[in-house]
Design a protein around this motif. Structure first.
Motif, PDB file in Angstrom:
ATOM      1  N   THR A   1     -24.817  69.091 127.908  1.00 24.30           N
ATOM      2  CA  THR A   1     -24.271  68.316 126.445  1.00 24.30           C
ATOM      3  C   THR A   1     -24.455  67.392 126.688  1.00 24.30           C
ATOM      4  O   THR A   1     -25.327  66.020 126.235  1.00 24.30           O
ATOM      5  CB  THR A   1     -22.845  68.216 126.319  1.00 24.30           C
ATOM      6  OG1 THR A   1     -22.433  69.192 125.654  1.00 24.30           O
ATOM      7  CG2 THR A   1     -23.173  67.156 125.389  1.00 24.30           C
ATOM      8  N   THR A   2     -24.628  66.258 128.334  1.00 22.61           N
ATOM      9  CA  THR A   2     -24.720  65.026 128.534  1.00 22.61           C
ATOM     10  C   THR A   2     -26.625  65.113 129.358  1.00 22.61           C
ATOM     11  O   THR A   2     -27.312  63.709 129.724  1.00 22.61           O
ATOM     12  CB  THR A   2     -24.746  64.406 129.628  1.00 22.61           C
ATOM     13  OG1 THR A   2     -24.041  65.786 131.524  1.00 22.61           O
ATOM     14  CG2 THR A   2     -22.640  64.679 129.039  1.00 22.61           C
ATOM     15  N   LEU A   3     -27.127  66.479 129.391  1.00 23.28           N
ATOM     16  CA  LEU A   3     -28.878  66.573 129.745  1.00 23.28           C
ATOM     17  C   LEU A   3     -29.595  65.719 128.584  1.00 23.28           C
ATOM     18  O   LEU A   3     -29.306  66.111 127.551  1.00 23.28           O
ATOM     19  CB  LEU A   3     -28.464  68.600 130.190  1.00 23.28           C
ATOM     20  CG  LEU A   3     -28.098  68.551 131.469  1.00 23.28           C
ATOM     21  CD1 LEU A   3     -28.543  69.858 131.711  1.00 23.28           C
ATOM     22  CD2 LEU A   3     -28.482  67.478 132.592  1.00 23.28           C
ATOM     23  N   PRO A   4     -30.786  65.429 128.857  1.00 18.76           N
ATOM     24  CA  PRO A   4     -31.877  65.668 128.064  1.00 18.76           C
ATOM     25  C   PRO A   4     -32.748  66.473 127.089  1.00 18.76           C
ATOM     26  O   PRO A   4     -33.914  67.025 127.013  1.00 18.76           O
ATOM     27  CB  PRO A   4     -32.534  64.271 128.858  1.00 18.76           C
ATOM     28  CG  PRO A   4     -32.277  64.820 130.113  1.00 18.76           C
ATOM     29  CD  PRO A   4     -31.210  64.911 130.142  1.00 18.76           C
ATOM     30  N   LEU A   5     -31.486  67.161 126.648  1.00 17.04           N
ATOM     31  CA  LEU A   5     -31.923  68.252 126.157  1.00 17.04           C
ATOM     32  C   LEU A   5     -31.459  68.720 124.411  1.00 17.04           C
ATOM     33  O   LEU A   5     -31.824  69.648 123.642  1.00 17.04           O
ATOM     34  CB  LEU A   5     -31.544  70.191 126.715  1.00 17.04           C
ATOM     35  CG  LEU A   5     -31.125  70.465 127.947  1.00 17.04           C
ATOM     36  CD1 LEU A   5     -30.382  71.117 128.344  1.00 17.04           C
ATOM     37  CD2 LEU A   5     -32.960  70.332 128.104  1.00 17.04           C
ATOM     38  N   GLY A   6     -30.833  67.390 123.922  1.00 16.67           N
ATOM     39  CA  GLY A   6     -30.299  67.694 122.335  1.00 16.67           C
ATOM     40  C   GLY A   6     -29.495  68.271 122.196  1.00 16.67           C
ATOM     41  O   GLY A   6     -29.157  68.848 120.848  1.00 16.67           O
TER      42      GLY A   6
END
Length: 604
Positions: free
Chosen positions: A189-194
């Motif tokens: 969730t905190t990765l830049p994946l949206g």
């Protein structure tokens, strides 16, 4: 229950291949070599431990940049804000149901004779105000989830960092809940994946969501209506970013004061580059030819006055302006041009002769008050001088002979033909370095006239006029009057004036300069000289700490002042921006050497 027993008993190790097969080709994966999944923690690879938390409780009121304590905490923390707008119809329905529940609770309490609950009363008032704002279109509702993942090298360090972060969150009245049994979903969730794998959200209105914007400084007041902020740099006292939007302020002017070598031109070039991204039309007065390389790199227009074959015809008429008095206004400007060329004011009889000669030259070129004739080639200074020479009066012949050096003599290079380069494009740089000292005054006048005509043109768009080394312009009466007029009237034409100077007394020591500063909503102070710090401190009301900061500031660091708000910052640039903005002679020499040392490509 078996997965739960396994998860609580020990970590589940999930190996992840670093290569995947797709369509018969090997592709390098982006994931770690393995994940060790625990109840509330992860071990990513061999030496990285992580724990994810969701914000489940918020304070009743927050200010601008309220996430700054978390963002600037001295540890590796990834913060993600997931935003999903709620349609107005659904938002109104939710608010109606919420208000109904609160009203029912209030009536039930009153019927039983109990005291009012302050929390319920406050929430009901907020819900009522928000419902009316949504109904009037003054605000919207959003589902917002805020998550953070804390990283550390060892499990013990992770526990220590998590305890410290939770302590900071408690001080901010935030309630953090761990992603128990969902540590992998929390990390992704905190990765830049949206992708929001936790779905722990709260409803925010527009103002509350705007206060969550992380890339700002809590020391600068947020401007209502800001739509195109420009990154200035990182916060000098924290890890946040400092952005400002000159187009949302009372006026769009700015002033940069700094000593030589403090990075003022570097900062201005970054401002220009980032303003171009937002569609701003930029015009630059460049006395030292520092912006030519930047203009060529971004496809701008460069007018190097004084270079062979570069001319500006002061009698040109606007092609896109349907004005019947354009010829008269150009004739009036011709009086100023001739007076600057001759270095003296004209007498009444000389003005009469010149006025008649200019109108005659326009008539011979087939240009009248009819706007349909304004597209024809305008007369030149040589045409006006020829008309004066053909007249019988002594004043006319005297003017013609005195203008001869500028029409056929050694100073004729700037006037011996029509304009060579049109003043158009998203970035226009007027380079004045090659102008001889004897031609500085008239060259500056022509440049300022071309800029003013662009600013006052019928085409409505945001324009930024950048005047570098303004102390050189202040020496010329025409330049000083231009700065004063631009500072006063630029806002009416949706334009901004950016003044950059290294000599603060030139602005602070004159009435015109003080007017320029007083009409600048944004004021930027970089490193100051000890000789000028007293005058600068008195003009901008600096504290003792701010004075010491400006005396010892490194290159590119300083203070930005917007209204009553002030923040310290340090300019930052990408590698490509740095190559275009740097003015360091040693670095420029290395760039030239690297270009000449590159081997030529082989032909095909």
């Amino acid at each position: 229950m078996r997965p739960l027993a396994i998860a609580t008993a020990a970590a589940t190790i999930l190996p992840i291949s670093t290569k995947t097969k797709q369509r018969g080709q090997d592709k390098l994966g982006l994931g770690p070599s393995s994940l060790a999944v625990e109840t509330k923690k992860l071990r990513i690879g061999e030496s990285t431990h992580a724990a994810t938390f969701a914000v489940a409780g918020y304070p009743a009121e927050v200010g601008n940049g309220w996430l700054e304590p978390i963002l600037s905490y001295p540890a590796r923390i990834d913060v993600a804000v997931h935003i999903e707008p709620i349609p107005a119809r659904i938002a109104a329905d939710r608010l109606r149901k919420q208000r109904a529940r609160m009203e029912s609770s209030r009536r039930h309490t009153a019927e039983r004779g109990r005291l009012d609950d302050p929390m319920t009363e406050s929430a009901a008032a907020d819900a009522r105000e928000l419902a009316y704002r949504v109904a009037c279109g003054e605000g919207c509702l959003f589902d917002v989830g805020i998550y953070l993942t804390v990283f550390a090298g060892t499990e013990a360090d992770l526990d220590e960092t998590v305890a410290a972060v939770r302590s900071v969150a408690d001080g901010m009245l935030l309630r953090l809940v761990p992603a128990t049994f969902r540590s992998v979903q929390g990390w992704t969730t905190t990765l830049p994946l949206g992708i929001d794998g936790l779905k722990i959200r709260r409803t925010f209105d527009t103002d509350a969501l705007a206060a969550c914007f992380p890339f700002t400084s809590d020391q600068l007041a947020q401007v209502v209506g800001s739509t195109s902020p420009v990154l200035l740099g990182v916060n000098g006292t924290g890890a946040g970013l400092v952005c400002f939007d000159r187009w949302a302020l009372d006026n769009h002017n700015s002033v940069v004061l700094a000593r030589s070598g403090s990075g003022k031109s570097y900062l201005t070039k970054l401002d220009i580059l980032r303003s171009l991204y937002t569609g701003v039309h930029v015009l630059v007065v460049d006395p030292e030819q520092e912006y030519v390389r930047l203009a060529k790199a971004v496809g701008g227009t460069v007018l190097e006055l004084g270079a062979p074959g570069v001319r500006i015809n002061p009698f040109d008429l606007p092609k896109d302006e349907q004005s019947h008095d354009a010829v008269k206004r150009r004739t009036l400007f011709a009086h100023t041009v001739v007076a600057v060329l001759l270095g003296a004011e004209l007498t009444a009889s000389e003005r009469a002769e010149l006025d008649s000669a200019v109108l005659t030259a326009y008539e011979r070129a087939g240009i009248t008050e009819d706007v349909r004739t304004h597209t024809r080639d305008a007369p030149t200074l040589a045409d006006v001088a020829a008309v004066l020479a053909a007249r019988g009066s002594n004043e006319a012949r005297s003017l013609a002979s005195r203008l001869a050096p500028h029409t056929s003599g050694s100073f004729a290079g700037l006037f011996d033909g029509p304009t060579t380069t049109a003043v158009d494009g998203h970035l226009v740089v007027f380079a004045l370095k090659q102008l001889p000292e004897e031609m500085k005054a008239i060259g500056t006048l022509l440049v300022l006239d071309a800029i003013w005509r662009q600013v006052t043109s019928p085409e409505r768009r945001r324009r930024l006029c950048v005047v570098d080394e303004a102390w050189l312009l202040m020496k010329e009466p025409a330049g000083a009057r231009f700065l004063f007029r631009m500072a006063k009237a630029a806002r009416k034409h949706w334009a901004g004036l950016a003044v950059i100077t290294q000599d603060a007394p030139d602005l602070l020591g004159t009435d015109l300069g003080q007017a320029v500063i007083a009409n600048a909503a944004t004021q930027i102070l970089l490193r100051q000289a000890p000789q000028a710090i007293e005058q600068v401190a008195a003009a901008f009301r600096l504290s003792a700490g701010e004075r010491a900061y400006l005396l010892t500031a490194t290159r590119g660091t300083g203070l930005i002042n917007i209204g009553s708000s002030r923040a310290a910052f340090a300019a930052v640039a990408s590698n490509d921006e740095h190559l275009l903005a740097t003015t360091d002679p040693a670095e420029l020499a290395r760039l030239e050497e690297s270009k000449t040392a590159e081997p030529e490509g082989e032909g095909i």
